[in-house]
Design a protein around this motif. Structure first.
Motif, PDB file in Angstrom:
ATOM      1  N   ASN A  23      17.180 144.284 -51.446  1.00 40.02           N
ATOM      2  CA  ASN A  23      16.183 143.580 -50.642  1.00 40.02           C
ATOM      3  C   ASN A  23      16.729 142.314 -50.001  1.00 40.02           C
ATOM      4  O   ASN A  23      15.977 141.410 -49.653  1.00 40.02           O
ATOM      5  CB  ASN A  23      14.929 143.258 -51.469  1.00 40.02           C
ATOM      6  CG  ASN A  23      14.257 144.508 -51.966  1.00 40.02           C
ATOM      7  OD1 ASN A  23      14.157 145.503 -51.247  1.00 40.02           O
ATOM      8  ND2 ASN A  23      13.817 144.491 -53.209  1.00 40.02           N
ATOM      9  N   LYS A  25      18.062 139.777 -51.166  1.00 37.65           N
ATOM     10  CA  LYS A  25      17.701 138.538 -51.871  1.00 37.65           C
ATOM     11  C   LYS A  25      18.922 137.618 -51.931  1.00 37.65           C
ATOM     12  O   LYS A  25      20.021 138.069 -52.247  1.00 37.65           O
ATOM     13  CB  LYS A  25      17.222 138.843 -53.290  1.00 37.65           C
ATOM     14  CG  LYS A  25      15.893 139.558 -53.332  1.00 37.65           C
ATOM     15  CD  LYS A  25      15.493 139.805 -54.776  1.00 37.65           C
ATOM     16  CE  LYS A  25      14.210 140.608 -54.837  1.00 37.65           C
ATOM     17  NZ  LYS A  25      13.881 140.988 -56.213  1.00 37.65           N
ATOM     18  N   LEU A  27      20.760 135.919 -53.883  1.00 36.69           N
ATOM     19  CA  LEU A  27      21.010 135.720 -55.309  1.00 36.69           C
ATOM     20  C   LEU A  27      22.401 135.172 -55.639  1.00 36.69           C
ATOM     21  O   LEU A  27      22.645 134.741 -56.760  1.00 36.69           O
ATOM     22  CB  LEU A  27      20.814 137.039 -56.058  1.00 36.69           C
ATOM     23  CG  LEU A  27      19.413 137.642 -56.021  1.00 36.69           C
ATOM     24  CD1 LEU A  27      19.410 139.015 -56.694  1.00 36.69           C
ATOM     25  CD2 LEU A  27      18.413 136.708 -56.690  1.00 36.69           C
ATOM     26  N   ASP A  59      23.568 136.720 -49.698  1.00 32.62           N
ATOM     27  CA  ASP A  59      22.845 137.988 -49.728  1.00 32.62           C
ATOM     28  C   ASP A  59      23.699 139.223 -49.438  1.00 32.62           C
ATOM     29  O   ASP A  59      23.194 140.333 -49.425  1.00 32.62           O
ATOM     30  CB  ASP A  59      21.675 137.951 -48.745  1.00 32.62           C
ATOM     31  CG  ASP A  59      22.129 137.945 -47.291  1.00 32.62           C
ATOM     32  OD1 ASP A  59      23.278 137.548 -47.004  1.00 32.62           O
ATOM     33  OD2 ASP A  59      21.324 138.343 -46.425  1.00 32.62           O
TER      34      ASP A  59
END
Length: 149
Positions: A23, A25, A27, A59
């Motif tokens: 997705n 994200k 992170l 990402d």
């Protein structure tokens, strides 16, 4: 006629790989970036290839790899993704639920394009901007939903 020795084969084959976190994200913290890049260098060598350049972003990842005629392309990507995922989970367990997206992307690169590509990667933005631009640039047909899954 002299038989050709495997060791005498010379090659210059490069590929541009990219994939995202699930997705997309963000992170991958800045603290993780240099360590993950070093890990990917080691993993690439383990595959018998060389990481020439690239970057780790919050990402996604973009890599330029010199590979050999013996490299099985799908195995290279799978092995890099699986091993780096395990490495992140082991070394940075505080990144809860870390996963790579299912899809990944690879493009061949001419030897004369490697330097410019590495410079371009350094200026990259978010995964969605990068991947759609690359797919369009290479005139590839795609389903936008599948690209980001």
């Amino acid at each position: 006629m002299k038989e050709r020795d495997e060791d005498e084969i010379h090659h210059e084959m490069y590929v541009h790989l990219l994939w995202s976190t699930t997705n997309q994200k963000p992170l991958i913290a800045p603290l993780v970036v240099p360590h993950l890049y070093d890990c990917l260098c080691d993993l690439t060598l383990n595959e018998g290839c060389h990481l020439i350049g690239g970057s780790v972003f919050c990402d996604h990842i973009q890599l330029v790899i010199k590979f050999t005629p013996n490299t099985i392309f799908s195995d290279l990507i799978t092995n890099l993704k699986v091993a780096s995922l395990l490495w992140i989970r082991t070394n940075f367990p505080e990144i809860e639920g870390f996963e790579w997206q299912k899809s990944d992307f690879g493009f061949t690169v001419g030897v004369d394009e490697v330097g410019a590509l590495i410079d371009k990667i350094k200026k990259a933005k978010l995964f969605k901007e990068e991947v759609f631009s690359l797919l369009d640039q290479n005139e590839m047909k795609y389903d936008p939903i599948e690209v980001i899954e």
